[in-house]
Design a protein around this motif. Structure first.
Motif, mmCIF file in Angstrom:
data_model
loop_
_atom_site.group_PDB
_atom_site.id
_atom_site.type_symbol
_atom_site.label_atom_id
_atom_site.label_comp_id
_atom_site.label_asym_id
_atom_site.label_seq_id
_atom_site.Cartn_x
_atom_site.Cartn_y
_atom_site.Cartn_z
ATOM 1 N N VAL A 54 -37.438 -7.283 -35.268
ATOM 2 C CA VAL A 54 -38.410 -6.202 -35.439
ATOM 3 C C VAL A 54 -38.195 -5.169 -34.327
ATOM 4 O O VAL A 54 -37.671 -5.502 -33.264
ATOM 5 N N PRO A 55 -38.600 -3.923 -34.643
ATOM 6 C CA PRO A 55 -39.262 -3.451 -35.851
ATOM 7 C C PRO A 55 -38.284 -3.135 -36.983
ATOM 8 O O PRO A 55 -37.108 -2.887 -36.751
ATOM 9 N N ALA A 56 -38.836 -3.148 -38.194
ATOM 10 C CA ALA A 56 -38.149 -2.598 -39.365
ATOM 11 C C ALA A 56 -39.093 -1.573 -39.976
ATOM 12 O O ALA A 56 -40.320 -1.733 -39.917
ATOM 13 N N PHE A 57 -38.522 -0.537 -40.556
ATOM 14 C CA PHE A 57 -39.310 0.617 -41.005
ATOM 15 C C PHE A 57 -38.871 0.987 -42.410
ATOM 16 O O PHE A 57 -37.678 1.178 -42.660
ATOM 17 N N VAL A 58 -39.829 1.061 -43.312
ATOM 18 C CA VAL A 58 -39.516 1.281 -44.716
ATOM 19 C C VAL A 58 -40.229 2.536 -45.205
ATOM 20 O O VAL A 58 -41.436 2.696 -44.992
ATOM 21 N N VAL A 59 -39.470 3.411 -45.848
ATOM 22 C CA VAL A 59 -40.039 4.597 -46.482
ATOM 23 C C VAL A 59 -39.580 4.597 -47.933
ATOM 24 O O VAL A 59 -38.381 4.667 -48.208
ATOM 25 N N GLY A 60 -40.525 4.477 -48.855
ATOM 26 C CA GLY A 60 -40.156 4.465 -50.261
ATOM 27 C C GLY A 60 -39.461 3.177 -50.655
ATOM 28 O O GLY A 60 -39.699 2.112 -50.103
ATOM 29 N N GLU A 61 -38.557 3.290 -51.626
ATOM 30 C CA GLU A 61 -37.851 2.134 -52.143
ATOM 31 C C GLU A 61 -36.553 1.891 -51.371
ATOM 32 O O GLU A 61 -36.055 2.754 -50.669
ATOM 33 N N GLY A 62 -36.004 0.722 -51.527
ATOM 34 C CA GLY A 62 -34.715 0.438 -50.928
ATOM 35 C C GLY A 62 -34.825 -0.147 -49.542
ATOM 36 O O GLY A 62 -35.917 -0.383 -49.019
ATOM 37 N N PRO A 63 -33.675 -0.392 -48.904
ATOM 38 C CA PRO A 63 -33.661 -1.007 -47.571
ATOM 39 C C PRO A 63 -34.234 -0.068 -46.518
ATOM 40 O O PRO A 63 -34.232 1.151 -46.676
ATOM 41 N N GLY A 64 -34.730 -0.681 -45.452
ATOM 42 C CA GLY A 64 -35.351 0.110 -44.405
ATOM 43 C C GLY A 64 -34.424 0.372 -43.233
ATOM 44 O O GLY A 64 -33.254 -0.015 -43.228
ATOM 45 N N LEU A 65 -34.969 1.040 -42.246
ATOM 46 C CA LEU A 65 -34.281 1.272 -40.976
ATOM 47 C C LEU A 65 -34.681 0.166 -40.007
ATOM 48 O O LEU A 65 -35.778 -0.396 -40.110
ATOM 49 N N PHE A 66 -33.821 -0.120 -39.046
ATOM 50 C CA PHE A 66 -34.201 -1.079 -38.014
ATOM 51 C C PHE A 66 -33.610 -0.668 -36.679
ATOM 52 O O PHE A 66 -32.735 0.192 -36.624
ATOM 53 N N GLU A 67 -34.123 -1.286 -35.625
ATOM 54 C CA GLU A 67 -33.921 -0.945 -34.219
ATOM 55 C C GLU A 67 -34.813 0.257 -33.869
ATOM 56 O O GLU A 67 -34.771 1.301 -34.516
ATOM 57 N N SER A 68 -35.610 0.094 -32.835
ATOM 58 C CA SER A 68 -36.649 1.077 -32.517
ATOM 59 C C SER A 68 -36.092 2.460 -32.218
ATOM 60 O O SER A 68 -36.698 3.476 -32.589
ATOM 61 N N SER A 69 -34.939 2.544 -31.547
ATOM 62 C CA SER A 69 -34.390 3.857 -31.209
ATOM 63 C C SER A 69 -33.989 4.626 -32.463
ATOM 64 O O SER A 69 -34.224 5.841 -32.566
ATOM 65 N N LEU A 70 -33.390 3.932 -33.443
ATOM 66 C CA LEU A 70 -33.005 4.574 -34.692
ATOM 67 C C LEU A 70 -34.239 4.995 -35.485
ATOM 68 O O LEU A 70 -34.295 6.110 -36.029
ATOM 69 N N ILE A 71 -35.237 4.128 -35.535
ATOM 70 C CA ILE A 71 -36.466 4.445 -36.260
ATOM 71 C C ILE A 71 -37.137 5.677 -35.658
ATOM 72 O O ILE A 71 -37.543 6.601 -36.372
ATOM 73 N N CYS A 72 -37.242 5.713 -34.334
ATOM 74 C CA CYS A 72 -37.898 6.843 -33.671
ATOM 75 C C CYS A 72 -37.102 8.133 -33.874
ATOM 76 O O CYS A 72 -37.687 9.215 -34.047
ATOM 77 N N ASP A 73 -35.788 8.037 -33.852
ATOM 78 C CA ASP A 73 -34.949 9.210 -34.094
ATOM 79 C C ASP A 73 -35.223 9.742 -35.503
ATOM 80 O O ASP A 73 -35.382 10.956 -35.711
ATOM 81 N N TRP A 74 -35.267 8.845 -36.481
ATOM 82 C CA TRP A 74 -35.543 9.268 -37.863
ATOM 83 C C TRP A 74 -36.902 9.945 -37.965
ATOM 84 O O TRP A 74 -37.033 11.014 -38.593
ATOM 85 N N ILE A 75 -37.908 9.356 -37.349
ATOM 86 C CA ILE A 75 -39.256 9.928 -37.402
ATOM 87 C C ILE A 75 -39.263 11.339 -36.831
ATOM 88 O O ILE A 75 -39.823 12.278 -37.419
ATOM 89 N N CYS A 76 -38.616 11.516 -35.688
ATOM 90 C CA CYS A 76 -38.606 12.830 -35.030
ATOM 91 C C CYS A 76 -37.786 13.853 -35.810
ATOM 92 O O CYS A 76 -38.092 15.056 -35.782
ATOM 93 N N GLN A 77 -36.748 13.397 -36.492
ATOM 94 C CA GLN A 77 -35.885 14.300 -37.240
ATOM 95 C C GLN A 77 -36.458 14.648 -38.610
ATOM 96 O O GLN A 77 -36.290 15.773 -39.095
ATOM 97 N N GLU A 78 -37.097 13.705 -39.245
ATOM 98 C CA GLU A 78 -37.486 13.867 -40.642
ATOM 99 C C GLU A 78 -38.943 14.251 -40.855
ATOM 100 O O GLU A 78 -39.290 14.764 -41.925
#
Length: 203
Positions: A54-78
């Protein structure tokens, strides 16, 4: 906005980092936090992170993102509401601060895991090596606190979550000494609602 889902343990400082970022961006109403035990296989964590971490992060359908740095980068970018936490003009400086915070946290977790093994199986040299990394990381944050200036960003959030965990598990490291600029900054940041509302019960 499409519903977001965060899978994680409330005691994980990496999970807390994502939660604090979401809260600071005012997006907590758009995210469901699924509290899970990573070792429990009766959940869908491994569908989103085959490593079972953990953490794993899911938006919508399909596989999610994992590792906190990648998840936070996605949140800030998207997500526009979070873009200010990773400003383009300071992107690499903020990510470097996050990397330092995550690195000292990783060393602290390795040290704790080793200390939980039976005494005769522990490696004092290994624990000492990780403690040295933790102390060097704290020293690096203390010597140049340019990262702490201005409005909260992802780097500051990562530092606060790492120090919060470290202060509980290893208070003898000594960074919370009275008069320390780092300790003063942390005490002020820890009063933010995002930190208060995500504070885990680590007892």
């Amino acid at each position: 906005m499409m519903k977001m889902r965060l899978l994680g343990s409330p005691t994980s400082p990496y999970v807390r980092k994502v939660r604090v970022l979401i809260h600071e961006a005012g997006l907590e109403g758009d995210m469901v936090f699924d509290r899970i035990a990573p070792r429990d296989r009766d959940n869908d964590l491994r569908e989103h992170n085959p490593l079972g971490r953990v953490p794993a992060f899911v938006v919508g359908e399909g596989p999610g993102l994992f590792e906190s740095s990648l998840i936070c980068d996605w949140i800030c970018q998207e997500l526009p509401a979070a873009s200010s936490f990773l400003p383009r003009q300071r992107r690499w400086a903020v990510l470097t601060t996050q990397a330092l915070a995550d690195g000292l946290l990783e060393a602290g977790l390795l040290m704790r895991h080793e200390s939980l093994r039976p005494d005769h199986e522990q490696s004092p040299d290994w624990i000492a090596r990780q403690l040295e990394r933790v102390c060097d990381g704290v020293d690096g944050l203390s010597r140049n606190m340019a990262w702490s200036q201005g409005e909260p960003d992802l780097g500051q959030i990562a530092v606060a979550c790492a120090l919060g965990w470290l202060g509980f598990r290893f208070p003898d490291v000594g960074w919370m000494t009275e008069g320390s600029d780092l300790a003063g900054w942390y005490r002020a940041f820890a009063m933010r609602q995002s930190m208060v509302s995500t504070a885990p019960d680590l007892s």
